[in-house]
Each structure stands twice: as C-alpha cells, then as structure tokens.
Motif scaffolding. Sequence first.
Motif, PDB file in Angstrom:
ATOM      1  N   ILE A   1     162.787  33.339 108.671  1.00 18.44           N
ATOM      2  CA  ILE A   1     163.127  32.183 107.849  1.00 18.44           C
ATOM      3  C   ILE A   1     163.631  32.698 106.499  1.00 18.44           C
ATOM      4  CG2 ILE A   1     162.301  30.103 106.687  1.00 18.44           C
ATOM      5  CD1 ILE A   1     160.140  29.860 108.795  1.00 18.44           C
TER       6      ILE A   1
ATOM      7  N   ALA B   1     161.334  25.454 104.413  1.00 19.95           N
ATOM      8  CA  ALA B   1     160.877  26.690 105.038  1.00 19.95           C
ATOM      9  C   ALA B   1     159.424  26.566 105.481  1.00 19.95           C
ATOM     10  CB  ALA B   1     161.038  27.856 104.063  1.00 19.95           C
TER      11      ALA B   1
ATOM     12  N   LYS C   1     159.333  24.542 108.708  1.00 17.57           N
ATOM     13  CA  LYS C   1     159.810  25.342 109.838  1.00 17.57           C
ATOM     14  C   LYS C   1     158.787  26.408 110.231  1.00 17.57           C
ATOM     15  CE  LYS C   1     163.841  23.266 109.861  1.00 17.57           C
ATOM     16  NZ  LYS C   1     164.153  22.253 110.894  1.00 17.57           N
ATOM     17  N   ALA C   2     158.134  27.006 109.243  1.00 15.99           N
ATOM     18  CA  ALA C   2     157.143  28.040 109.527  1.00 15.99           C
ATOM     19  C   ALA C   2     155.979  27.468 110.317  1.00 15.99           C
ATOM     20  CB  ALA C   2     156.650  28.666 108.225  1.00 15.99           C
TER      21      ALA C   2
ATOM     22  N   VAL D   1     156.038  35.047 111.905  1.00 16.27           N
ATOM     23  CA  VAL D   1     157.103  34.570 111.028  1.00 16.27           C
ATOM     24  C   VAL D   1     157.328  35.551 109.883  1.00 16.27           C
ATOM     25  CG1 VAL D   1     157.837  32.715 109.479  1.00 16.27           C
ATOM     26  CG2 VAL D   1     156.611  32.161 111.603  1.00 16.27           C
TER      27      VAL D   1
ATOM     28  N   VAL E   1     159.271  35.568 106.257  1.00 18.54           N
ATOM     29  CA  VAL E   1     159.907  34.712 105.252  1.00 18.54           C
ATOM     30  C   VAL E   1     160.520  35.601 104.179  1.00 18.54           C
ATOM     31  CG1 VAL E   1     159.574  32.918 103.510  1.00 18.54           C
ATOM     32  CG2 VAL E   1     158.305  32.819 105.678  1.00 18.54           C
TER      33      VAL E   1
ATOM     34  N   ILE F   1     166.417  31.217 110.825  1.00 21.60           N
ATOM     35  CA  ILE F   1     166.575  29.890 110.236  1.00 21.60           C
ATOM     36  C   ILE F   1     167.015  30.050 108.786  1.00 21.60           C
ATOM     37  CG2 ILE F   1     165.396  27.770 109.556  1.00 21.60           C
ATOM     38  CD1 ILE F   1     163.528  28.186 111.938  1.00 21.60           C
TER      39      ILE F   1
END
Length: 342
Positions: A19, A26, A29-30, A40, A42, A79
Amino acid sequence: MSRTLLPIALRAGERHALIVGGGSVALRKARALLAGGFEVLVVAPEIDAALRALAQSDPVTLRERPYAPSDVEGAALAIAATGDDGVDERVVSDARAAAVPVCDATAPERGDFTMLATLRLGDMTLALESGGTSPSFSRRVLDEIAVRFGEPYARAARTLARIRKEIRTTLSREERIALMRRLSALPIDELAASAERRRLLCATRASALATTQARTIAALVAQRGISTELLDVTTAGDRDQRRALHELGEVNVFVKELELALRERRADYAVHSCKDLPSELAEGMRIAAISARVDARDAFCSERYESFASLPAGAKVGTSSPRRRVQLQMLRSDVRYENLRG
C-alpha cells in the motif's frame, strides 16, 4: 465506456500486499487485506496514527519515506492510495512493469482491479461491487444483509462445508452434486443446528468391503446434515484369516467387538452385513435400519473356466460359507469344496 469487472477470490499465499499511502484510505485497505490473510507493507512520507496502531498488533510493516519503484518488487498486489495523482500514476505504471496487479484508490478506472466491500459470515464471504457508488452505501447494504441473514447462515455454510469434505471420498461426483443440492435446499435453521451437532461415530470392520458399506450409510445420514466419523474395529473373524469360521470356536465372530463398541459408548451406531448377524440379537441391540438391497447374487471367479457348470469333475471350489457349500453341492456334487476365507 464503463469497464466490466470480474469478481474473483484471491488467496494470500506467502506474499505480501503493498500500500502506497499513509492516510485513512490506506488504513481501510490495510484492514481489508489483513482480513484476507495478507501481510501488508505500507510506504508513505507520513503515516497516520491509526495505521501505526494497527502495525502494533498485526503483520504490517511501515516504511516512512517517499515511494520508490523497487517497493513493488515481490508484492502479490499493489494499491496506490496517496491522493497525489502523479504519485499514484507512477505506482500504477511501476506495478504493471513488474507484472504486479494494481489498484488505484483515487482513479479506479486506471488500475487493474478494485477492492470490493466484503461481509464475512464465518467461512462464507459476501462481496459487493457497487459500480462506483459511495463506499459508505456499499457498507450499509452489507450491514443490512448481515442483519437479515447473519450467524444462522454462517453456521449453515459450516455444515455444508464439513459434509462436502466428508463425502469427497465416499460418493461419485454426480452423487456428491445431487446430495449437496438436496442439503442446500434444507431449512436454514436445520442446517445451522447441525453445525453445533457433534459428529457421530460409526463402528465398522476395517476391510475394504465393510468400510465401503459404512461410508455409504454415512452419506445417507449426511443427507440430514449429520456427519459421521468411522471407528475401525478388528473382530475375531478378522484376526484369524486361515481357519474356517465354524472352527474359530466363537459365535458372532464378526459382530461381538462391534457390539462391545456400542455398549462402551465408543460408537453411536454400527454398520454390518445382515448375513453375518446372529439369528437372535444380543440384549440391548437392535437393527435400526436396513438399506436398499443391491444385487445379492454370488460371483463365480476363475482364471481357467468360464462358468461353474464348465468345471470338470473333481475340480476344487473354495468357499468359507456353509450356506454357499450346501447350495453348490445341490448343483454339483462331483466337485471338491475347500475352505477359502476372504
């Protein structure tokens, strides 16, 4: 012209999801990716406090710096959620160059996929693609579905999943399809109640024939949403495969241990051939059901002769059944009958 979307279910496997962005989008989405089993990563110059808190308890790696093209390497998907059109466009371009599917949260039409709003009911996941309407409205629709269907449907799905797994080695594909269709049409409350019902134990001899018979009955019981686990029992008749049954010195050589398993509550029911049952059942035992009878005729097996009638005088015929011996002797008294177990 609008693009038609193909909904798919993606397994996380061992790879992570990337992400790019550190704000509220964010974060949303996470959470969705974590619920789907992904780890994940980020990447963002500034990361929201809620994302930091998420990383304290979940498999989330934070890199507080500007995005770099190398960040997409090894990701299962990417993403772009920065809100900066230029950065998001670079993420999309870099991901495609690395053959990584990419979602652009700011401009969905620019990416390869969109993340659907989801509702998880036990092992069952419902997903909603709203065609560009508000994410809040999609959430409302799913929340209303949860209120309308909810936990009973989740338990019903667990029942169907468990039975589908258990009949996989028992029934043919066509039989499995027919059974699952019948089960799926049962009332939801009945299926839901079966999810909490303990699995029944069926006592059976461990031979291939006995196991096949027991699995067949277990499949019939499964039609009412009740699953069965087989309990293999070794009987006196199984332990001695050489002597004739009448020489074993015991009665009910194939049944006694099955009855003991029932008496000791190690099994809830037993499946056995009627031909090997005693003429009088032991006290406390009863025949609860008899399945539909299939072809009951015996088979003639020989590598040299086409039929029983073609055997020459003095030929040896093997059988361990007194009943079969008497029947065969009425047809052919000129052949020899030897004990053959199995």
